[in-house]
Scaffold this motif. Sequence first.
Motif, PDB file in Angstrom:
ATOM      1  N   UNK A  76       1.013  -1.081  -0.164  1.00  0.00           N
ATOM      2  CA  UNK A  76      -0.001  -0.193   0.015  1.00  0.00           C
ATOM      3  C   UNK A  76       0.658   1.107  -0.297  1.00  0.00           C
ATOM      4  N   UNK A  77       0.337   2.300  -0.769  1.00  0.00           N
ATOM      5  CA  UNK A  77       1.021   3.112  -0.706  1.00  0.00           C
ATOM      6  C   UNK A  77       1.308   3.456   1.340  1.00  0.00           C
ATOM      7  N   UNK A  78       0.292   3.510   1.765  1.00  0.00           N
ATOM      8  CA  UNK A  78       0.825   4.814   2.891  1.00  0.00           C
ATOM      9  C   UNK A  78       1.465   3.537   4.038  1.00  0.00           C
ATOM     10  N   UNK A  79       1.886   2.349   3.582  1.00  0.00           N
ATOM     11  CA  UNK A  79       2.577   1.347   4.493  1.00  0.00           C
ATOM     12  C   UNK A  79       1.847   0.657   4.648  1.00  0.00           C
ATOM     13  N   UNK A  80       2.970  -0.816   4.875  1.00  0.00           N
ATOM     14  CA  UNK A  80       2.372  -2.464   5.857  1.00  0.00           C
ATOM     15  C   UNK A  80       2.735  -1.982   7.072  1.00  0.00           C
ATOM     16  N   UNK A  81       1.721  -3.212   7.871  1.00  0.00           N
ATOM     17  CA  UNK A  81       1.480  -3.565   9.306  1.00  0.00           C
ATOM     18  C   UNK A  81       1.771  -4.835   9.164  1.00  0.00           C
ATOM     19  N   UNK A  82       3.725  -5.190   9.947  1.00  0.00           N
ATOM     20  CA  UNK A  82       3.823  -6.495  10.100  1.00  0.00           C
ATOM     21  C   UNK A  82       3.533  -7.263  11.476  1.00  0.00           C
ATOM     22  N   UNK A  83       3.100  -8.098  11.480  1.00  0.00           N
ATOM     23  CA  UNK A  83       2.713  -8.655  12.761  1.00  0.00           C
ATOM     24  C   UNK A  83       3.524  -9.602  13.528  1.00  0.00           C
ATOM     25  N   UNK A  84       3.673  -9.579  14.335  1.00  0.00           N
ATOM     26  CA  UNK A  84       5.250 -11.375  15.354  1.00  0.00           C
ATOM     27  C   UNK A  84       5.314 -12.819  14.478  1.00  0.00           C
ATOM     28  N   UNK A  85       3.580 -12.302  14.493  1.00  0.00           N
ATOM     29  CA  UNK A  85       3.378 -13.830  14.229  1.00  0.00           C
ATOM     30  C   UNK A  85       2.731 -14.430  12.257  1.00  0.00           C
ATOM     31  N   UNK A  86       3.620 -13.216  11.967  1.00  0.00           N
ATOM     32  CA  UNK A  86       3.307 -13.330  10.092  1.00  0.00           C
ATOM     33  C   UNK A  86       2.342 -12.295   9.063  1.00  0.00           C
ATOM     34  N   UNK A  87       1.136 -12.111  10.147  1.00  0.00           N
ATOM     35  CA  UNK A  87       0.532 -12.062   9.203  1.00  0.00           C
ATOM     36  C   UNK A  87       0.980 -10.361   8.968  1.00  0.00           C
ATOM     37  N   UNK A  88       0.173 -10.105   7.796  1.00  0.00           N
ATOM     38  CA  UNK A  88       0.406  -8.695   7.255  1.00  0.00           C
ATOM     39  C   UNK A  88      -0.452  -8.036   6.877  1.00  0.00           C
ATOM     40  N   UNK A  89      -0.833  -6.648   6.844  1.00  0.00           N
ATOM     41  CA  UNK A  89      -1.898  -6.103   6.606  1.00  0.00           C
ATOM     42  C   UNK A  89      -1.507  -4.404   5.533  1.00  0.00           C
ATOM     43  N   UNK A  90      -2.282  -4.682   4.787  1.00  0.00           N
ATOM     44  CA  UNK A  90      -3.532  -4.721   4.013  1.00  0.00           C
ATOM     45  C   UNK A  90      -3.235  -5.790   3.363  1.00  0.00           C
ATOM     46  N   UNK A  91      -4.188  -6.198   3.269  1.00  0.00           N
ATOM     47  CA  UNK A  91      -4.714  -7.529   2.655  1.00  0.00           C
ATOM     48  C   UNK A  91      -4.244  -7.696   0.762  1.00  0.00           C
TER      49      UNK A  91
END
Length: 462
Positions: A76-91
């Motif tokens: 995404x143009x507004x950055x990605x969110x990386x979680x410790x369990x390996x999930x990333x947002x956005x879809x």
Amino acid sequence: FLRAYTKFDPEYSVNGSNHNGLRLSANYPGPGIMPPADGTGFFLFLLQNHIEGNLRPGEAVPGYSHIYAYWPRQRSAFGDHWYPDGIVKPYASDIGNQGEWMAFPSQYPDFNPMPNFLPERNRWYCYELMVRANTPGQSNGEVKYWIDGTLISDFPNLNIRSIDTLKIDEGHIGLHAQHSERVNKKWYDNVVIATQYIGPMASGSPIPSPTPTAPAQLQNISSRLLIQTGNNVGIAGFVIGGSEAKKLFICGLGPTLTQFNVTGVMPNPTLKLYDGSGSLITTNDDWKSTQEAAITATQLAPRNDVEAAVLATLQPGAYTVIQADASGATGVGLLEVYDLNPLASSRLLNLSTRGLVQTGARALIAGCSVAADSNDVIARALGPSLKALGVDNALADPIVTLYDSNANVIAANDNWKDSQQSAVESTGLQPPDDLDAVILARLARGNYTAIVTGKNGSVGIG
């Protein structure tokens, strides 16, 4: 390395965009710009707490700690969110909410998922962020962070730049909120930046804040073993303690394990869930056949359509899950139980697994994720005690070894009376046979593995 002590206001609450925390970046031009995919532009990694979109299972204000990232493979143009369990947002349209490390494990062989961390408000924590830029042309970059000296998340095997002139040039601490319906405060103290790990101060938090201690809690429990037929199917039991119903996600995996270099996997797992009286609660063969939308929403759905999964809200008590193959085949399977409501007053108390213990990769492997800072855990490996219960071919002399998430041995035991006898007896959980094995350990928040084998390579039911 950038370290700071941080504390959220007791009533801290932001609706919407809320970037806060510790940031390390290179040539960052500002928000809303996609970094060039060739790695020549810029990168940014921010360790923050923020609720991105819908709440994740167990999440509450101020949100799980995670990495907010601008990098060449950004979604995404507004950055990605990386979680410790390996999930990333956005879809992502091709891999969903899987992180690249989960969707393409061969490219990220050193990644290990870890439990998500939710801090308490009105309490000081020591946050430390590390960003190591890769050597151009190699995937040896890494982003990781610690909270109170415990490793919470690690993203290795990264390729974030292609030119050596792109270097970290800014460390930043801030608080951005849009929109905020109250006065929200976040404190920072004792800030240090360095080129090696810093760690917490020897004297602990700079301004003590009395807060209740979170109870010991299991967020995820799992068992991996060779599953056969008849009395040698995979049998796992767990207990929910407390007075409140708990929502659980239970899955039985087989084909997915090949992505982790496991051979001889179970081709088509099935699950059956029973209550403490032996009554069947529910079954599943292919996870998409029932509850597909609800399971997908958990972001824990199996990667292979033939694998089995169940969502269930269960009252406190004892339960049993049986994993077998739909056509009677044998193979290595993984059974996992996830707590989707860790804030409930009830808790997952234990996991017990019975199956055929063999050697090497076909030993019995149990895993757990603990979610509080101090957890007293007992790991038992029983063999001879099963004979009195009518189990034929019981493992004659089990050995249990406990590992941390970095594969370091924490403890090992052959015969339980050889060490910790008094401590084990004080729990009331000592086995009836001296040849059974037990480890009693106090564990910090994190992921752990217990492996059961037979002494001198022996095999049997354990």
